[in-house]
Scaffold this active site. Structure first.
Site, PDB file in Angstrom:
ATOM      1  N   TYR A 187      57.322  81.060  55.591  1.00 19.49           N
ATOM      2  CA  TYR A 187      57.966  82.273  56.102  1.00 19.49           C
ATOM      3  C   TYR A 187      57.582  83.527  55.307  1.00 19.49           C
ATOM      4  CZ  TYR A 187      60.991  79.961  59.566  1.00 19.49           C
ATOM      5  OH  TYR A 187      61.475  79.305  60.669  1.00 19.49           O
TER       6      TYR A 187
ATOM      7  N   LYS B  38      64.558  72.336  63.113  1.00 15.77           N
ATOM      8  CA  LYS B  38      65.125  72.739  61.824  1.00 15.77           C
ATOM      9  C   LYS B  38      66.232  71.760  61.382  1.00 15.77           C
ATOM     10  CE  LYS B  38      64.075  77.662  62.613  1.00 15.77           C
ATOM     11  NZ  LYS B  38      64.566  79.060  62.490  1.00 15.77           N
TER      12      LYS B  38
ATOM     13  N   GLU C 201      49.836  78.474  61.179  1.00 12.35           N
ATOM     14  CA  GLU C 201      51.015  77.618  60.932  1.00 12.35           C
ATOM     15  C   GLU C 201      50.672  76.134  61.064  1.00 12.35           C
ATOM     16  OE1 GLU C 201      54.303  80.932  62.448  1.00 12.35           O
ATOM     17  OE2 GLU C 201      54.151  79.007  63.490  1.00 12.35           O
TER      18      GLU C 201
ATOM     19  N   ASN D 161      69.249  78.146  64.006  1.00 10.07           N
ATOM     20  CA  ASN D 161      68.901  78.235  65.433  1.00 10.07           C
ATOM     21  C   ASN D 161      67.958  77.129  65.907  1.00 10.07           C
ATOM     22  OD1 ASN D 161      66.637  79.215  64.223  1.00 10.07           O
ATOM     23  ND2 ASN D 161      66.673  81.226  65.186  1.00 10.07           N
TER      24      ASN D 161
ATOM     25  N   HIS E 226      61.821  76.297  65.519  1.00  5.62           N
ATOM     26  CA  HIS E 226      60.825  77.337  65.261  1.00  5.62           C
ATOM     27  C   HIS E 226      59.681  77.142  66.245  1.00  5.62           C
ATOM     28  CE1 HIS E 226      57.827  79.855  63.287  1.00  5.62           C
ATOM     29  NE2 HIS E 226      56.978  78.880  63.581  1.00  5.62           N
TER      30      HIS E 226
HETATM   31  P1  IDP Z   1      61.928  83.464  65.762  1.00  9.50           P
HETATM   32  O1  IDP Z   1      62.299  82.184  65.007  1.00  9.50           O
HETATM   33  O2  IDP Z   1      62.626  83.543  67.067  1.00  9.50           O
HETATM   34  O3  IDP Z   1      60.429  83.628  65.882  1.00  9.50           O
HETATM   35  P2  IDP Z   1      61.832  85.503  63.687  1.00  9.50           P
HETATM   36  O4  IDP Z   1      62.114  86.950  63.918  1.00  9.50           O
HETATM   37  O5  IDP Z   1      60.413  85.098  63.471  1.00  9.50           O
HETATM   38  O6  IDP Z   1      62.480  84.689  64.911  1.00  9.50           O
HETATM   39  O7  IDP Z   1      62.696  85.079  62.444  1.00  9.50           O
HETATM   40  C1  IDP Z   1      62.480  83.827  61.796  1.00  9.50           C
HETATM   41  C2  IDP Z   1      63.810  83.176  61.552  1.00  9.50           C
HETATM   42  O8  IDP Z   1      64.559  83.966  60.640  1.00  9.50           O
HETATM   43  C3  IDP Z   1      64.707  83.046  62.790  1.00  9.50           C
HETATM   44  O9  IDP Z   1      64.446  81.898  63.563  1.00  9.50           O
HETATM   45  C4  IDP Z   1      66.087  83.017  62.177  1.00  9.50           C
HETATM   46  O10 IDP Z   1      66.415  81.709  61.739  1.00  9.50           O
HETATM   47  C5  IDP Z   1      65.937  83.914  60.972  1.00  9.50           C
HETATM   48  N1  IDP Z   1      66.407  85.278  61.309  1.00  9.50           N
HETATM   49  C6  IDP Z   1      65.767  86.218  62.023  1.00  9.50           C
HETATM   50  N2  IDP Z   1      66.490  87.335  62.138  1.00  9.50           N
HETATM   51  C7  IDP Z   1      67.627  87.101  61.455  1.00  9.50           C
HETATM   52  C8  IDP Z   1      68.793  87.902  61.188  1.00  9.50           C
HETATM   53  O11 IDP Z   1      68.913  89.052  61.619  1.00  9.50           O
HETATM   54  N3  IDP Z   1      69.762  87.293  60.438  1.00  9.50           N
HETATM   55  C9  IDP Z   1      69.647  86.015  59.959  1.00  9.50           C
HETATM   56  N4  IDP Z   1      68.574  85.246  60.188  1.00  9.50           N
HETATM   57  C10 IDP Z   1      67.579  85.778  60.926  1.00  9.50           C
HETATM   58 MG    MG Z   2      58.985  83.901  64.385  1.00 11.03          MG
END
Ligand code: IDP
Ligand code: MG
Length: 145
Positions: free
Chosen positions: A51, A11, A128, A114, A117
């Site tokens: 997304y 990212k 994807e 974070n 992905h």
């Molecule tokens: P993942 O990336 O670990 O698969 P997902 O639940 O698929 O997590 O969520 C996609 C992305 O959305 C996450 O990587 C994160 O950047 C963002 N995200 C998920 N949950 C939250 C939240 O509670 N607050 C802010 N951003 C979130």
């Molecule tokens: Mg995810």
């Protein structure tokens, strides 16, 4: 165990921190081979489409804005059990909860930024990968004898 492909994205915060090489090294050291790589600036529409499953979530707009805020590295990783292995190397979504030695623990600043992905299932990996790469852009060299 099956040989799988998964979509990995470094990212915008990963590029800003200058850790592309360190992240790809972790994949290679764990037996995940990049079989397609491209650096790309996502448009808002690209990020929204990617997304789309999170459309209803309160963080969707911020997530899309962040993903389009700077270039990303798009990769297809290939190897045994690639989907779960990549998720293991990434660590939990919230870096504060990620296990020691994971990419998110070591490089990520927050749940919003974070660093990586990774696809979470075989079906999603297929969708994807196809979202970003044509078949001809993926080079299956891993198991060539
Ligand atoms: P993942 O990336 O670990 O698969 P997902 O639940 O698929 O997590 O969520 C996609 C992305 O959305 C996450 O990587 C994160 O950047 C963002 N995200 C998920 N949950 C939250 C939240 O509670 N607050 C802010 N951003 C979130
Ligand atoms: Mg995810």
């Amino acid at each position: 165990m099956a040989i799988e492909r998964t979509l990995s994205i470094i990212k915008p915060d990963g590029l800003e921190k200058g850790v592309i090489g360190k992240i790809i090294s972790r994949f290679e050291e764990s037996g995940l081979k990049p079989v397609a790589i491209r650096l790309q600036q996502l448009s808002t529409r690209d990020a929204e489409g990617f997304y789309a499953v999170h459309k209803a979530r309160p963080f969707f707009k911020d997530l899309v804005g962040f993903m389009a805020s700077g270039p990303v590295v798009l990769m297809v990783l290939e190897g045994e059990n690639a989907i779960a292995k990549n998720r293991e190397l990434m660590g939990a979504t919230d870096p504060a909860k990620a296990a020691p030695g994971t990419i998110r623990k070591d490089f990520a600043t927050s749940i919003d930024q974070n660093t990586v992905h990774g696809s979470d299932s075989l079906d999603n990996a297929k969708t994807e990968i196809a979202y970003f790469f044509r078949d001809t852009e993926v080079q299956p060299y891993t198991y060539r004898k």
